[in-house]
Design an enzyme around this catalytic site. Structure first.
Site, PDB file in Angstrom:
ATOM      1  N   ARG A  41       2.618 -10.009  10.871  1.00  0.00           N
ATOM      2  CA  ARG A  41       3.935  -9.378  10.963  1.00  0.00           C
ATOM      3  C   ARG A  41       5.022 -10.359  10.540  1.00  0.00           C
ATOM      4  O   ARG A  41       6.155  -9.957  10.240  1.00  0.00           O
ATOM      5  CB  ARG A  41       4.247  -8.918  12.407  1.00  0.00           C
ATOM      6  CG  ARG A  41       3.350  -7.858  13.029  1.00  0.00           C
ATOM      7  CD  ARG A  41       3.099  -6.681  12.154  1.00  0.00           C
ATOM      8  NE  ARG A  41       1.903  -6.859  11.369  1.00  0.00           N
ATOM      9  CZ  ARG A  41       1.606  -6.167  10.282  1.00  0.00           C
ATOM     10  NH1 ARG A  41       2.432  -5.258   9.835  1.00  0.00           N
ATOM     11  NH2 ARG A  41       0.480  -6.383   9.618  1.00  0.00           N
ATOM     12  N   LYS A  98       0.821  -1.211   0.000  1.00  0.00           N
ATOM     13  CA  LYS A  98       0.000   0.000   0.000  1.00  0.00           C
ATOM     14  C   LYS A  98       0.858   1.266   0.000  1.00  0.00           C
ATOM     15  O   LYS A  98       0.492   2.261  -0.624  1.00  0.00           O
ATOM     16  CB  LYS A  98      -0.954   0.015   1.205  1.00  0.00           C
ATOM     17  CG  LYS A  98      -0.282   0.217   2.544  1.00  0.00           C
ATOM     18  CD  LYS A  98      -1.293   0.366   3.651  1.00  0.00           C
ATOM     19  CE  LYS A  98      -0.612   0.578   4.988  1.00  0.00           C
ATOM     20  NZ  LYS A  98       0.170   1.813   5.065  1.00  0.00           N
ATOM     21  N   THR A  99       1.989   1.245   0.701  1.00  0.00           N
ATOM     22  CA  THR A  99       2.853   2.434   0.742  1.00  0.00           C
ATOM     23  C   THR A  99       3.382   2.755  -0.651  1.00  0.00           C
ATOM     24  O   THR A  99       3.468   3.915  -1.060  1.00  0.00           O
ATOM     25  CB  THR A  99       4.031   2.219   1.718  1.00  0.00           C
ATOM     26  OG1 THR A  99       3.513   1.895   3.007  1.00  0.00           O
ATOM     27  CG2 THR A  99       4.884   3.471   1.825  1.00  0.00           C
ATOM     28  N   ASP A 144      -3.297   7.955   4.466  1.00  0.00           N
ATOM     29  CA  ASP A 144      -2.802   6.609   4.748  1.00  0.00           C
ATOM     30  C   ASP A 144      -3.468   6.084   6.022  1.00  0.00           C
ATOM     31  O   ASP A 144      -3.848   6.869   6.894  1.00  0.00           O
ATOM     32  CB  ASP A 144      -1.279   6.669   4.921  1.00  0.00           C
ATOM     33  CG  ASP A 144      -0.634   5.292   4.943  1.00  0.00           C
ATOM     34  OD1 ASP A 144      -1.297   4.313   4.537  1.00  0.00           O
ATOM     35  OD2 ASP A 144       0.535   5.191   5.352  1.00  0.00           O
ATOM     36  N   GLU A 145      -3.590   4.774   6.146  1.00  0.00           N
ATOM     37  CA  GLU A 145      -4.147   4.124   7.347  1.00  0.00           C
ATOM     38  C   GLU A 145      -5.478   4.761   7.754  1.00  0.00           C
ATOM     39  O   GLU A 145      -5.706   5.113   8.908  1.00  0.00           O
ATOM     40  CB  GLU A 145      -3.149   4.221   8.521  1.00  0.00           C
ATOM     41  CG  GLU A 145      -1.769   3.668   8.226  1.00  0.00           C
ATOM     42  CD  GLU A 145      -1.708   2.150   8.204  1.00  0.00           C
ATOM     43  OE1 GLU A 145      -2.773   1.516   8.207  1.00  0.00           O
ATOM     44  OE2 GLU A 145      -0.593   1.605   8.172  1.00  0.00           O
ATOM     45  N   GLN A 163      -7.131  -4.280   9.999  1.00  0.00           N
ATOM     46  CA  GLN A 163      -6.039  -3.828  10.865  1.00  0.00           C
ATOM     47  C   GLN A 163      -6.425  -2.599  11.682  1.00  0.00           C
ATOM     48  O   GLN A 163      -5.569  -1.832  12.113  1.00  0.00           O
ATOM     49  CB  GLN A 163      -4.787  -3.543  10.021  1.00  0.00           C
ATOM     50  CG  GLN A 163      -4.245  -4.776   9.309  1.00  0.00           C
ATOM     51  CD  GLN A 163      -2.938  -4.504   8.601  1.00  0.00           C
ATOM     52  OE1 GLN A 163      -1.917  -4.188   9.221  1.00  0.00           O
ATOM     53  NE2 GLN A 163      -2.944  -4.620   7.279  1.00  0.00           N
TER      54      GLN A 163
END
Length: 774
Positions: free
Chosen positions: A613, A32-33, A224-225, A255
């Site tokens: 993770r 996504k980044t 973002d997020e 998330q």
């Protein structure tokens, strides 16, 4: 090669989408980044002025990395023009420009949590309230929740339900504290973190011309997020995007784990209702983890009812199954984790930094730390005491803040008598009363001592005047010096360095070294600012950078250490090997988060974050017993273990065919009942027959018979007859060793053992868990 060639088809589509509202639902490890970064670069490549792009992130680290990537595509000069940073840093910048409309100076101070708590504590004391009822940390949390919900002081007093709730909690003067706190911050020219959002909302709502200016400025907005935004952040973004509606949000509802900070998952779930013709893109390919990890995580998160539709998949290898380990106690759990890390590291020739241990609560780290230390495995705890929260660092920063903003009461109170200069609490109390009376700051009162009758003796007046003159001399120096030159001068001139040097203790030396490290950091900051076109390396810039810093924004450095942290802190990170410890009911999921479905679903999302993770291998550990408040209690395996499809798990310590409780009583002792041999009692009055009940003498005999539970009686020492002097043994805690001597009889029998670590231990054999090796 074009940067677009680095994207897969799913990533390329949102990058090429130019106008209108779009939502990118990005699964864990799906890039996504990269999508967000390349979308910004592509907009600039399509002729969008970099000054017209606003990108909001949740960490400074994310913003720095994105800007660095963009610079490699469009060049440094254009990348510097972007408004890109955290919500708080961007809105602090906005308020520096237009906060004067709300009555704040452009050089307002930003209070961190400790500053806010200290001010609230002072107000509680001045109001004469019971500090055991009005606990300053609780009050600060409540005020923070008010502000993030846009409940101003005025709104509070217009809401009878809120006032009644506080009255029920025996805090009827909560509103007065809130009002005093807001007034004192305003008078001190200060904003806390929550004010950066609340005051931005106020500015955009009260001043339409300001809103229009920024709507016209930010024609393209990227967030973002987005699943982590709270109500206050949501409203600001809605207001800024309302004119052009060129808004792109990226996030993953699976998330969303920060509701305790005010994050509202409905912001992302309802995004399509807020804007017309929203284009929805899904990033479902995971590049991070193995198939087993990805599919195991999918099998768990599928149990959540409220979620956006997506199916995360990966083209990576299947990898190893997720390993599940059961320990008797939390201490044994720690030893297992440490031993597993040590063995894996040796076998695979790995670095310590490739391992992470994640836990639900900070208190769980103790057993892990003890075990790692005994294995000489270096580790770093994230989320512990931040460098900038240490006392000596706060002291230096308070002096620096006072130079920029002499109205900052919290900074002044912290350093006015440190190092000691004979200005006591009584004098400070008199200054505070006078400042409140004249509606001036304490520093302004100190500047005008000759005009005010404070009943302070001449000696104290001289000390106060000397302090004022010292701060003013720093202010003059600040006009022509960078942050490092000034900070170094202040550290020496105030006597702080000398104070800790005189101490002579290891603590004093450490504090002096910390101040030295702070100065190194200031120097590094100043050098870094030289590369920025619109930066000067001034003290104001440095203080703002420090105030907006977070623990996870700081680079780990070159130290090769195992990472220990709560799962909340792990979000956004990745490690080849991840241990998730404490997989037990009432711990994970937390006992405090199982009252409603929404709370339980957030706990499940938290587990999903933890599991994703891991890149190569995930370990899940749980215990049968765990210490709570000094008592050993029975623990039950977490429901999340059952929710993972069994095909992705390898049970290292199997318990028959499942995780749940299995009876310790052997099935063999029961046998089948031959009902034909039961003596029937003649029914009376038509009642059905019943089996014969033993009389009291028979019951007494039965009670003396104990079933064979497969365990020796606690009163009998059952010792392996092969255990003798010279025998090699293994102990779960101390490792391998050799029996030197055996002494005593019965329950008092002991073995003196020389362990390979060099330690000699005497163990009581009826309790010692020894495995004979030969």
């Amino acid at each position: 090669m074009s940067y677009l060639d680095e994207l897969n088809d799913a990533q390329r589509e949102p990058v090429l989408h130019k106008d209108g509202a779009l939502m990118v639902i990005a699964g864990a490890g799906s890039g996504k980044t990269r999508v967000l970064t390349y979308r910004i670069a592509h907009l600039m490549g399509q002729g969008v002025d970099s000054f017209n792009i606003l990108a909001l992130t949740f960490t400074n680290k994310a913003a720095r990395e994105m800007k660095k990537r963009i610079a490699t595509i469009v060049g440094d000069s254009e990348a510097k023009n972007l408004w890109m940073g955290t919500f708080h840093s961007i809105f602090a910048r906005l308020l520096r420009y237009d906060g004067d409309k709300l009555g704040f100076p452009s050089n307002f101070t930003i209070y961190d949590t400790q500053d806010s708590q200290r001010l609230i504590n002072s107000i509680i004391k001045e109001m004469g309230l019971d500090k055991d009822i009005y606990k300053y940390k609780q009050i600060q949390n409540r005020i923070s929740s008010y502000k993030n919900s846009l409940i101003t002081v005025k709104a509070y007093f217009q809401n009878p339900e809120l006032q009644e709730s506080d009255a029920m909690a025996k805090r009827p003067r909560m509103g007065e504290i809130y009002e005093n706190y807001v007034d004192r911050c305003f008078k001190a020219g200060a904003m806390d973190f929550d004010d950066l959002l609340l005051r931005t909302n106020e500015l955009l709502n009260r001043f339409p011309d300001v809103l229009m200016k920024y709507q016209e400025r930010f024609k393209y907005i990227l967030v973002d997020e987005y699943q982590d935004t709270n109500h206050s952040q949501y409203l600001i973004v809605r207001a800024l995007a309302d004119r052009y509606q060129n808004i792109c949000v990226v996030g993953d509802d699976a998330q969303s784990i920060y509701s305790f900070r005010g994050a509202n998952i409905s912001n992302i779930l309802n995004f399509q209702r807020d804007y017309e013709d929203v284009a929805v893109y899904r990033l479902e390919q995971n590049y991070r983890s193995t198939k087993n990890i990805v599919q195991a995580a999918n099998s768990v998160i599928a149990k959540n009812r409220d979620q956006l539709e997506k199916v995360v998949w990966t083209a990576n290898d299947a990898g190893n199954k997720i390993k599940v380990h059961r320990s008797i106690t939390d201490a044994e759990e720690g030893r297992y984790v440490a031993s597993s890390i040590f063995e894996t590291k040796m076998q695979e020739q790995l670095q310590n930094g490739e391992f992470a241990v994640l836990y639900r609560t900070n208190s769980q780290s103790r057993a892990i730390e003890d075990a790692l230390r005994k294995k000489d495995i270096p580790y770093r705890i994230y989320g512990g005491l931040s460098f900038y929260q240490r006392k000596e660092i706060k002291d230096v920063l308070a002096y620096l803040r006072l130079i920029v903003n002499p109205k900052d009461e919290e900074a002044l109170k912290r350093v006015i008598n440190f190092p000691a200069r004979g200005i006591g609490n009584t004098t400070i109390d008199k200054l505070t009363v006078a400042a409140n009376h004249y509606q001036r700051s304490i520093f302004e009162v100190m500047e005008n001592l000759d005009k005010i009758d404070l009943k302070i003796n001449a000696g104290t007046k001289n000390k106060l005047t000397d302090f004022v003159n010292m701060i003013k001399s720093f202010q003059i120096m600040n006009e022509g010096s960078d942050a490092f030159t000034l900070a170094e001068h202040v550290s020496k001139k105030t006597g702080l360095l000398l104070e800790f040097k005189k101490d002579g203790t290891p603590e004093g030396i450490a504090r002096m070294e910390n101040i030295e490290e702070l100065l190194n950091g200031v120097k590094d900051f100043v050098e870094g600012q030289k590369e920025l076109a619109d930066a000067t390396g001034s003290l104001t810039e440095f203080l703002e950078d420090v105030a907006l810093a977070t623990d996870m924004d700081k680079d780990v450095g070159d130290d090769d250490r195992v990472a220990l942290m709560t799962i909340h802190l792990a979000k956004g990170l990745e490690f080849p090997y991840v241990y998730i410890v404490g997989m037990e009911e009432d711990l994970f999921p937390s006992a405090m988060s199982m009252n409603t479905r929404s709370e339980l679903e957030e706990e499940r999302r938290l587990f999903y974050v933890a599991l994703t993770r891991a890149e190569k291998q995930a370990y899940l550990t749980y215990t049968q017993n765990r210490y709570r408040w000094g008592k050993l209690i029975d623990a039950e395996p977490s429901r999340f273990l059952e929710e993972i499809d069994e095909q992705y798990l390898e049970n290292l310590t199997p318990v028959n065919d499942g995780y749940r409780y299995k009876s310790m009583i052997s099935d063999d002792i029961w046998g089948d009942v031959d009902k034909s041999k039961l003596r029937q009692v003649k029914p009376k009055n038509g009642t059905p027959p019943r089996t014969h009940k033993p009389n009291e003498n028979q019951l007494r005999k039965l009670r003396k018979i104990k079933p064979n539970l497969g365990e020796p009686s606690k009163n009998t020492a059952v010792i392996d007859p092969n255990l003798a002097e010279g025998v090699k043994v293994n102990h779960t805690r101390f490792g391998k060793g050799k029996v030197l001597k055996i002494e005593g009889v019965g329950n008092d029998k002991k073995a003196e053992i020389q362990f390979d670590s060099g330690d000699v231990k005497k163990l009581l054999l009826r309790f010692a868990k020894l495995e004979i090796l030969g």
